[in-house]
Design a protein around this motif. Structure first.
Motif: not given
Length: 237
Positions: A162-185
């Protein structure tokens, strides 16, 4: 007690008594609704994603601490609760960054793009190491009640992801959506196991939503180029 105090107290204590031993606080439903609103604003690259998300984080913190602060909803999920605090910290950074970018680019808060190979090589190993460290820290602290070993591993994965996804969202990285999928699983099965049903249901909704968000940001990243050398940067690499 003023009427505002009475209103806040009533909202804090309002719950749906599902069974004699299981209650669902309306704070959990409202907090997750703010979380979904934050995701929708994020999809549209609107800086309101951050303050809306902070409201949801505060509400969910009071939910996931569970019996530790007197809620009779169920088992405290300290990893879930702790990440709300870090969400708030990261969201303050994201809010500042997106507002700054909007001022620099005359309205564009963030330009979606993939993280560079160097950034991936840095953050992915760090995240995996952080998961292992958090596992041992969470297990050493304990939950205050008997739990299976995977409880600490699941909370560590959710916390770090969650921390990585939120930081990636702030930076504008497309990967942040993939990080959220990994968290949800991991997050959905854990929440179902411990009886946090509204959060589990909304996390499942998130799973479908983040796939859509990933496709949208991917398309944008292919259309909108990042600033060339000498042009104002959206976010420092």
């Amino acid at each position: 007690m003023t009427w505002i105090d009475h209103l806040l107290t009533s909202f804090y204590n309002a719950k749906w008594q599902v069974t004699a031993d299981q209650a669902i606080y309306y704070r959990e439903i409202v907090g997750n609704a703010f979380g979904l609103g934050s995701a929708l604003f994020g999809l549209r690259r609107n800086a309101w994603a951050w303050p809306v998300g902070i409201v949801g984080n505060v509400l969910l913190f009071t939910v996931f601490t569970g019996q530790a602060i007197g809620n009779d909803q169920g088992t405290p999920l300290y990893g879930q609760a702790s990440r709300q605090v870090f969400f708030i910290i990261t969201s303050v950074y994201g809010w500042w960054a997106w507002r700054r970018n909007r001022a620099r680019t005359h309205g564009v808060a963030v330009t979606p793009h993939w993280a560079s190979p160097r950034q991936r090589a840095l953050f992915i190993p760090l995240a995996l190491v952080a998961v292992v460290l958090c596992f041992f820290v969470f297990r050493a602290v304990g939950a205050g009640f008997p739990v299976p070993w995977w409880y600490y591993l699941a909370d560590s994965w959710i916390f770090v992801g969650s921390m990585l996804a939120t930081y990636a969202m702030a930076r504008g990285w497309v990967e942040f959506w993939l990080a959220w999928i990994a968290v949800d699983l991991v997050g959905v099965p854990e929440l179902l196991h411990f009886g946090y049903y509204p959060s589990a249901i909304l996390y499942a909704v998130y799973a479908a939503f983040v796939i859509w968000g990933f496709v949208v940001w991917l398309r944008i990243s292919r259309v909108e180029r990042r600033p060339a050398a000498g042009e104002p940067a959206v976010l420092p690499a």
